[in-house]
Motif scaffolding. Structure first.
Motif, short mmCIF file in Angstrom:
data_model
loop_
_atom_site.label_atom_id
_atom_site.label_comp_id
_atom_site.label_asym_id
_atom_site.label_seq_id
_atom_site.Cartn_x
_atom_site.Cartn_y
_atom_site.Cartn_z
N PHE A 1 22.77 19.08 4.80
CA PHE A 1 24.16 18.82 4.41
C PHE A 1 24.95 20.12 4.48
O PHE A 1 25.21 20.75 3.45
N LEU B 1 20.37 9.98 0.76
CA LEU B 1 20.85 11.11 -0.05
C LEU B 1 19.78 11.62 -1.01
O LEU B 1 19.99 12.61 -1.72
N ASP B 2 18.63 10.94 -1.03
CA ASP B 2 17.60 11.33 -2.01
C ASP B 2 17.11 12.75 -1.80
O ASP B 2 16.68 13.42 -2.75
N MET C 1 21.94 1.90 -0.96
CA MET C 1 23.12 2.42 -0.24
C MET C 1 22.99 3.92 0.03
O MET C 1 23.47 4.43 1.01
N PHE C 2 22.32 4.61 -0.90
CA PHE C 2 22.30 6.08 -0.78
C PHE C 2 20.90 6.65 -0.56
O PHE C 2 20.64 7.79 -0.90
N LEU D 1 18.98 15.22 -1.04
CA LEU D 1 19.98 16.11 -1.63
C LEU D 1 19.94 16.01 -3.15
O LEU D 1 19.86 17.01 -3.85
N TYR D 2 20.04 14.78 -3.63
CA TYR D 2 20.11 14.58 -5.07
C TYR D 2 18.74 14.21 -5.64
O TYR D 2 18.53 13.09 -6.08
N GLN D 3 17.81 15.17 -5.59
CA GLN D 3 16.50 14.91 -6.17
C GLN D 3 16.63 14.77 -7.68
O GLN D 3 17.54 15.31 -8.30
N GLN D 4 15.67 14.06 -8.25
CA GLN D 4 15.70 13.82 -9.70
C GLN D 4 15.82 15.13 -10.49
O GLN D 4 16.60 15.23 -11.44
#
Lengths: 420, 148
Positions: free
Chosen positions: B120, B5-6, B1-2, B8-11
């Motif tokens: 973003f 967004l990977d 679903m996201f 933006l929200y890297q590990q």
């Protein structure tokens, strides 16, 4: 006898909510490749075609200035504008049409009262009583007024985990110094519905003037200014299917009559000399310059649209969506929901353990779900509750139970994504 | 679903937001400044202990979203031991990367995990909040700065 005990509308008479979604062109949008699920209605609502058509119709068929022309178009424009005032007066059950002053919205309505009634009636030592759950729009105008007059602000406390006003000591709060009680009808953060009639009747008994911030309630539930018994009521058009930039102030005529004008200019005067002028009677006295004529006409279309659906039915649907959301979201766990457990308006603010509201909202957006994240113009309340921000889902009649289910599914996915 | 967004929200970002480095008040700090984002109420205070022109130690505290917290955490780790002029250059390079997605120079190192933020626009302020506070702390202005 049992009929009185049931919900205000019989189920078979409720509108077909799903079918009327087609009245709203924007609701068929795709956002990021997914069908839009719009759950930010406490910020602003979407507009039905009837309202969009009214705007276009005004500019195509009736556009001229009001109250000054002799020509046909000016007559049509004046009829549209003054007709809208009548519609608004009926909508809130004002005693007379002249008790409706058009403004840019609830914020301007409150500023109008602060700058006219407040500036004339308040002095050092007086108290303006607000509540701890007010939107900035019902705090800051009073702070400005207090700084000018020497009056001071006091706040009725919000208590308990449910975020209700503590009315047990209301009588003690309504001291002889209190000259004005101004409170929100419905909290845009907590979803709390305040007992407006009870508050106003207690205040009135002590000679305290009352103002109801009805930005979140006007198009959402039945509302009758005579039944509430308030002196002033502030409403925004865009939060009830109308355009932005138009709203109104209801003012009890005896209050409006004692208020000086605030904006000077054309249309609000009776006669002007180089050094002095005289004013028209209310409400025109408070409407300087060319007003938002098309906006007023479109606002009237919105109010008529809402009344075709029926406000009791809208309120029941809002409440059912909120109750459904509460039930489903409680099942998720790790989620703190603000506000009352029952009897709330269609507003659900929440915090997810370990995930900041802005991250929740960014992620929901990528799933096509429009939420709001932040302090919701409610910073003092947030500080009191010890939180910086919440995510908020807020509903209107065109939202469906399936959309709420989708929201809950998205929240579950957000939790999974964030714990990867 | 996201999946989209990977970027933006890297590990690394999620890790730092969950366990921020250099978090807390810095005893003996001789520079500090608070950054506020009035839009969301987020705030971060950056503390620096300067040894002449060199950042001897640096910490932060405050509340914010994953991007704001991770940005402050990675920033403090990157700046410890750097000089004032080096910090200024890093600020410029980081700012440019956040705006354009392109990293100039090769000094950004771990900071480059934030390159995806430029996609973003509404989150650029979150990543920059701690840097504005840093700039104020280094300049000796101790008054709060905002993202607006």
């Amino acid at each position: 006898m049992t009929a009185k005990m049931t919900t205000p509308i019989a189920p078979e008479r409720a509108p077909d909510w799903r079918a009327l979604r087609k009245d709203f062109p924007i609701l068929s949008l795709q956002v990021r490749g997914r069908p839009l699920i719009y759950l930010d209605n406490a910020a602003t609502t979407q507009k039905p075609r009837a309202v969009l058509d009214a705007l276009r119709d005004f500019y195509e068929q009736r556009n001229a200035n009001v109250h000054r022309g002799v020509h046909e178009l000016s007559n049509r424009a004046t009829a549209a504008y003054e007709g809208a005032r009548e519609t608004a007066a009926r909508f809130v059950n004002a005693r007379q049409t002249g008790e409706i002053v058009f403004t840019r919205g609830a914020t301007e309505s409150i500023n109008l009262v602060a700058n006219t009634w407040g500036a004339r009636r308040l002095q050092a030592g007086d108290v303006i009583l607000l509540t701890e759950m007010e939107h900035h729009s019902n705090i800051v105008p009073w702070q400005l007024l207090a700084a000018r007059t020497g009056a001071r602000l006091a706040f009725l406390p919000v208590t308990g985990p449910e975020g209700l006003l503590d009315l047990s000591r209301l009588d003690e709060w309504l001291t002889s110094e209190v000259k004005l009680l101004a409170f929100t009808h419905v909290s845009n953060t907590l979803g709390t519905v305040n007992p407006a009639s009870q508050l106003c009747s207690m205040a009135r008994r002590k000679g305290i003037v009352t103002l109801v911030d009805a930005a979140q309630s006007t198009g959402h539930r039945p509302l009758d200014v005579q039944e509430i018994g308030c002196d002033f009521l502030a409403a925004s058009g865009h939060k009830m299917c109308g355009p932005t930039g138009i709203g109104f102030l209801y003012g009890r005529m005896e209050r409006l009559a004692e208020m000086p004008p605030w904006h000077g200019g054309g249309d609000m005067i009776e006669s002007v000399d180089y050094h002095t002028s005289t004013w028209k009677q209310p409400p025109h006295k408070f409407e300087a310059g060319t007003p938002n004529i098309a906006g007023a006409a479109a606002l009237a279309a919105a109010l008529e649209y809402l009344d075709r659906l029926g406000r009791p039915a809208i309120a029941a649907h809002d409440a059912a969506l909120a109750a459904h959301a509460l039930e489903k979201m409680s099942g998720l766990g790790g989620l703190r929901i603000l506000g009352p457990a029952s009897g709330r308006a269609g507003v659900v603010s929440f915090l997810m353990d370990g995930i900041h509201a802005h991250d929740v909202v960014t992620m929901a957006d990528h799933a096509g779900v429009a939420l709001r994240g932040g302090h919701h113009c409610n910073q003092p309340l947030m500080k009191k509750l010890g939180i910086e921000s919440t995510a908020r889902a807020s509903f209107y009649f065109y939202n469906t139970f399936e959309e709420v289910d989708r929201l809950v599914e998205v929240l579950r996915e957000i939790r999974r994504y964030f714990s990867r | 679903m996201f999946d989209d967004l990977d970027d933006l929200y890297q590990q690394v970002i999620l890790d730092h937001s969950r366990s921020p480095r250099n978090f807390g008040v810095l005893p003996g700090a001789n520079g500090r400044a608070q950054g506020r984002n009035p839009l969301c109420g987020d705030n971060v205070t950056v503390f620096v202990k300067m040894d002449g022109d060199r950042i001897d130690d640096i910490r932060f505290e405050g509340t914010g979203c994953a991007i704001a917290k991770a940005s402050a955490s990675v920033m403090t780790a990157a700046l410890k031991g750097k000089t004032r002029p080096e910090a200024r250059v890093l600020f410029d390079h980081f700012h440019e990367m956040i705006k354009t997605g392109q990293a100039r120079g090769e000094d950004l190192g771990k900071l480059s995990v934030f390159a995806g933020v430029h996609k973003f626009p509404s989150r650029v302020k979150c990543a920059m909040l701690c840097w504005h506070a840093l700039a104020a702390a280094l300049s000796g202005r101790n008054e709060p700065v905002t993202t607006e």
